[in-house]
Design a protein around this motif. Structure first.
Motif, PDB file in Angstrom:
ATOM      1  N   VAL A   1      -7.603  -2.886   6.907  1.00 52.07           N
ATOM      2  CA  VAL A   1      -6.795  -4.100   6.995  1.00 52.07           C
ATOM      3  C   VAL A   1      -6.603  -4.450   8.464  1.00 52.07           C
ATOM      4  CG1 VAL A   1      -4.587  -5.188   6.464  1.00 52.07           C
ATOM      5  CG2 VAL A   1      -5.595  -3.567   4.838  1.00 52.07           C
ATOM      6  N   PHE A   2      -7.011  -5.665   8.831  1.00 57.00           N
ATOM      7  CA  PHE A   2      -6.850  -6.148  10.205  1.00 57.00           C
ATOM      8  C   PHE A   2      -6.058  -7.448  10.170  1.00 57.00           C
ATOM      9  CE2 PHE A   2     -10.740  -3.646  10.196  1.00 57.00           C
ATOM     10  CZ  PHE A   2     -10.540  -2.798  11.266  1.00 57.00           C
ATOM     11  N   ILE A   3      -4.848  -7.402  10.689  1.00 54.32           N
ATOM     12  CA  ILE A   3      -3.969  -8.574  10.740  1.00 54.32           C
ATOM     13  C   ILE A   3      -3.672  -8.859  12.212  1.00 54.32           C
ATOM     14  CG2 ILE A   3      -1.758  -9.556  10.045  1.00 54.32           C
ATOM     15  CD1 ILE A   3      -1.781  -7.659   7.650  1.00 54.32           C
TER      16      ILE A   3
ATOM     17  N   CYS B   1     -15.399 -18.797  16.287  1.00 55.13           N
ATOM     18  CA  CYS B   1     -15.218 -17.437  15.785  1.00 55.13           C
ATOM     19  C   CYS B   1     -16.497 -16.914  15.130  1.00 55.13           C
ATOM     20  CB  CYS B   1     -14.065 -17.386  14.790  1.00 55.13           C
ATOM     21  SG  CYS B   1     -12.441 -17.533  15.557  1.00 55.13           S
ATOM     22  N   VAL B   2     -17.560 -16.866  15.894  1.00 54.78           N
ATOM     23  CA  VAL B   2     -18.815 -16.338  15.366  1.00 54.78           C
ATOM     24  C   VAL B   2     -18.690 -14.849  15.073  1.00 54.78           C
ATOM     25  CG1 VAL B   2     -19.775 -15.782  17.631  1.00 54.78           C
ATOM     26  CG2 VAL B   2     -21.314 -16.320  15.740  1.00 54.78           C
ATOM     27  N   GLU B   3     -17.703 -14.194  15.672  1.00 58.08           N
ATOM     28  CA  GLU B   3     -17.497 -12.772  15.420  1.00 58.08           C
ATOM     29  C   GLU B   3     -17.193 -12.495  13.945  1.00 58.08           C
ATOM     30  OE1 GLU B   3     -16.316 -13.663  19.673  1.00 58.08           O
ATOM     31  OE2 GLU B   3     -15.951 -14.542  17.688  1.00 58.08           O
ATOM     32  N   ILE B   4     -16.544 -13.446  13.282  1.00 55.00           N
ATOM     33  CA  ILE B   4     -16.250 -13.278  11.851  1.00 55.00           C
ATOM     34  C   ILE B   4     -17.546 -13.165  11.061  1.00 55.00           C
ATOM     35  CG2 ILE B   4     -15.245 -14.391   9.816  1.00 55.00           C
ATOM     36  CD1 ILE B   4     -13.176 -15.652  11.675  1.00 55.00           C
ATOM     37  N   ASP B   5     -18.535 -13.978  11.419  1.00 52.29           N
ATOM     38  CA  ASP B   5     -19.836 -13.922  10.746  1.00 52.29           C
ATOM     39  C   ASP B   5     -20.494 -12.567  10.962  1.00 52.29           C
ATOM     40  OD1 ASP B   5     -19.181 -16.514  10.250  1.00 52.29           O
ATOM     41  OD2 ASP B   5     -20.734 -17.402  11.504  1.00 52.29           O
ATOM     42  N   HIS B   6     -20.348 -12.007  12.155  1.00 55.29           N
ATOM     43  CA  HIS B   6     -20.923 -10.697  12.439  1.00 55.29           C
ATOM     44  C   HIS B   6     -20.264  -9.622  11.573  1.00 55.29           C
ATOM     45  CE1 HIS B   6     -21.901 -12.274  16.753  1.00 55.29           C
ATOM     46  NE2 HIS B   6     -22.719 -12.759  15.843  1.00 55.29           N
ATOM     47  N   ILE B   7     -18.962  -9.725  11.394  1.00 56.15           N
ATOM     48  CA  ILE B   7     -18.235  -8.744  10.587  1.00 56.15           C
ATOM     49  C   ILE B   7     -18.681  -8.814   9.124  1.00 56.15           C
ATOM     50  CG2 ILE B   7     -15.948  -8.148   9.687  1.00 56.15           C
ATOM     51  CD1 ILE B   7     -14.830  -9.137  12.412  1.00 56.15           C
ATOM     52  N   ILE B   8     -18.786 -10.033   8.592  1.00 53.71           N
ATOM     53  CA  ILE B   8     -19.214 -10.191   7.200  1.00 53.71           C
ATOM     54  C   ILE B   8     -20.645  -9.707   7.020  1.00 53.71           C
ATOM     55  CG2 ILE B   8     -19.642 -11.873   5.358  1.00 53.71           C
ATOM     56  CD1 ILE B   8     -17.341 -13.539   6.463  1.00 53.71           C
ATOM     57  N   LEU B   9     -21.495  -9.976   8.000  1.00 58.55           N
ATOM     58  CA  LEU B   9     -22.876  -9.499   7.936  1.00 58.55           C
ATOM     59  C   LEU B   9     -22.920  -7.973   7.900  1.00 58.55           C
ATOM     60  CD1 LEU B   9     -25.912 -10.050   8.003  1.00 58.55           C
ATOM     61  CD2 LEU B   9     -25.768 -10.110  10.507  1.00 58.55           C
TER      62      LEU B   9
ATOM     63  N   PHE C   1     -11.466  -4.698   2.163  1.00 53.09           N
ATOM     64  CA  PHE C   1     -11.426  -5.173   3.549  1.00 53.09           C
ATOM     65  C   PHE C   1     -10.590  -6.440   3.625  1.00 53.09           C
ATOM     66  CE2 PHE C   1     -12.824  -7.428   7.314  1.00 53.09           C
ATOM     67  CZ  PHE C   1     -12.964  -6.417   8.261  1.00 53.09           C
ATOM     68  N   THR C   2      -9.637  -6.463   4.553  1.00 54.08           N
ATOM     69  CA  THR C   2      -8.768  -7.620   4.767  1.00 54.08           C
ATOM     70  C   THR C   2      -8.830  -8.040   6.225  1.00 54.08           C
ATOM     71  OG1 THR C   2      -7.227  -6.998   2.991  1.00 54.08           O
ATOM     72  CG2 THR C   2      -6.395  -8.478   4.693  1.00 54.08           C
ATOM     73  N   LEU C   3      -8.994  -9.350   6.441  1.00 54.85           N
ATOM     74  CA  LEU C   3      -8.962  -9.914   7.793  1.00 54.85           C
ATOM     75  C   LEU C   3      -8.059 -11.138   7.776  1.00 54.85           C
ATOM     76  CD1 LEU C   3      -9.918 -10.046  10.716  1.00 54.85           C
ATOM     77  CD2 LEU C   3     -11.900 -11.372   9.947  1.00 54.85           C
ATOM     78  N   SER C   4      -6.994 -11.096   8.565  1.00 57.35           N
ATOM     79  CA  SER C   4      -6.033 -12.194   8.636  1.00 57.35           C
ATOM     80  C   SER C   4      -5.863 -12.591  10.102  1.00 57.35           C
ATOM     81  CB  SER C   4      -4.682 -11.776   8.048  1.00 57.35           C
ATOM     82  OG  SER C   4      -3.724 -12.801   8.184  1.00 57.35           O
TER      83      SER C   4
ATOM     84  N   PHE D   1     -11.109  -8.365  18.266  1.00 61.26           N
ATOM     85  CA  PHE D   1     -12.454  -8.211  17.722  1.00 61.26           C
ATOM     86  C   PHE D   1     -13.094  -6.904  18.188  1.00 61.26           C
ATOM     87  CE2 PHE D   1     -12.591 -12.970  17.076  1.00 61.26           C
ATOM     88  CZ  PHE D   1     -12.698 -12.885  15.693  1.00 61.26           C
ATOM     89  N   TYR D   2     -12.818  -6.515  19.423  1.00 61.29           N
ATOM     90  CA  TYR D   2     -13.376  -5.260  19.928  1.00 61.29           C
ATOM     91  C   TYR D   2     -12.874  -4.085  19.101  1.00 61.29           C
ATOM     92  CZ  TYR D   2     -14.491  -1.420  23.093  1.00 61.29           C
ATOM     93  OH  TYR D   2     -14.966  -0.251  23.620  1.00 61.29           O
ATOM     94  N   ALA D   3     -11.596  -4.118  18.743  1.00 59.55           N
ATOM     95  CA  ALA D   3     -11.030  -3.048  17.924  1.00 59.55           C
ATOM     96  C   ALA D   3     -11.700  -3.014  16.548  1.00 59.55           C
ATOM     97  CB  ALA D   3      -9.526  -3.243  17.779  1.00 59.55           C
ATOM     98  N   ILE D   4     -11.937  -4.185  15.955  1.00 60.01           N
ATOM     99  CA  ILE D   4     -12.592  -4.243  14.644  1.00 60.01           C
ATOM    100  C   ILE D   4     -14.012  -3.685  14.740  1.00 60.01           C
ATOM    101  CG2 ILE D   4     -13.421  -5.766  12.811  1.00 60.01           C
ATOM    102  CD1 ILE D   4     -11.135  -7.651  13.456  1.00 60.01           C
TER     103      ILE D   4
END
Length: 246
Positions: free
Chosen positions: A45-47, A110-118, A100-103, A83-86
């Motif tokens: 969980v990342f808030i 926020c291209v980093e979100i796409d990297h996380i989902i990938l 998995f939770t991202l808030s 994002f570095y922590a994630i």
């Protein structure tokens, strides 16, 4: 006597899942036995708001306090640390990730979100995904195609997102719960999405939904034909609120 360390691994993982990820990671300093427990927990969980409380930088300057507006540079630095922590957690993680939770707040960069989902799609063990975004723009974050590669999802919660997937997909054969709120999408996309969920039992189309109709596309009535085993239905569209439960 260290009774906690003698608990079964599954019990220790459950305990760590109940902690904020920062606290779970800090248990690695307790002993050699605890060094790698946290990197195996199946629920992450990342808030963003909670993360900022743990990583406060230098105090704002007198000018910033007077204007009541932090500098953009500091905001960017906080976002980078988040994002570095994630990334660090995902790279170090061993074993399956089931939940998995991202808030966070999102914008167009926020291209980093796409990297996380990938990354999650390549691991392909996810059962529950929650994306809760506070959009800075009108549409929210446009979700990447890799989202539809999460074949084992049983629950999907989306808030503040945009779904504009034009290709056909049938990868959500395990999905039983779908929650959409403040989501931008086309009626055809929503129709294809529901058609790919034969086991869907709970559907929520919540507040803030924006459904774009195609000239010769599906209608809202057509959506209900895609729900053969539905048990709970909550729909809020055009000021109309409908709740059905069996």
């Amino acid at each position: 006597m260290d009774r906690i360390s003698k608990l079964p691994v599954g019990v220790i993982e459950t305990i760590l899942c109940l902690l904020p990820i920062q606290e779970a990671a800090r248990t690695s300093i307790l002993s050699k036995e605890w060094r790698y427990h946290w990197i195996k927990i199946p629920k992450l969980v990342f808030i963003e708001d909670q993360f900022q409380e743990w990583t406060r930088g230098p105090k704002p300057s007198a000018i910033e306090l007077r204007l009541n507006k932090p500098s953009k540079r500091k905001d960017m630095a906080k976002r980078c640390r988040f994002f570095y922590a994630i990334y660090q957690v995902l790279l170090m993680h061993e074993g399956p990730i089931h939940d998995f939770t991202l808030s966070m707040k999102v914008d167009t960069s926020c291209v980093e979100i796409d990297h996380i989902i990938l990354h999650l799609s390549k691991k392909n063990t996810l059962k529950i995904l929650k994306l809760d975004f506070e959009a800075g723009g009108d549409e929210g974050h446009r979700l990447p195609i890799s989202l539809f590669s999460l074949h084992h999802l049983t629950s999907l919660y989306l808030n503040g997102c945009a779904l504009y997937q034009k290709r056909s997909f049938n990868e959500f054969g395990c999905l039983t719960t779908l929650y959409l709120s403040s989501v931008w999408t086309h009626m055809k996309t929503l129709h294809r999405l529901l058609s790919s969920c034969p086991l869907l039992k709970r559907l929520t189309l919540g507040h803030g939904m924006t459904i774009l109709y195609d000239v010769e596309g599906s209608t809202i009535v057509d959506l209900f034909e895609c729900l053969p085993v539905i048990e709970y239905l909550y729909v809020t569209l055009f000021g109309l609120e409908v709740i059905l439960s069996t």
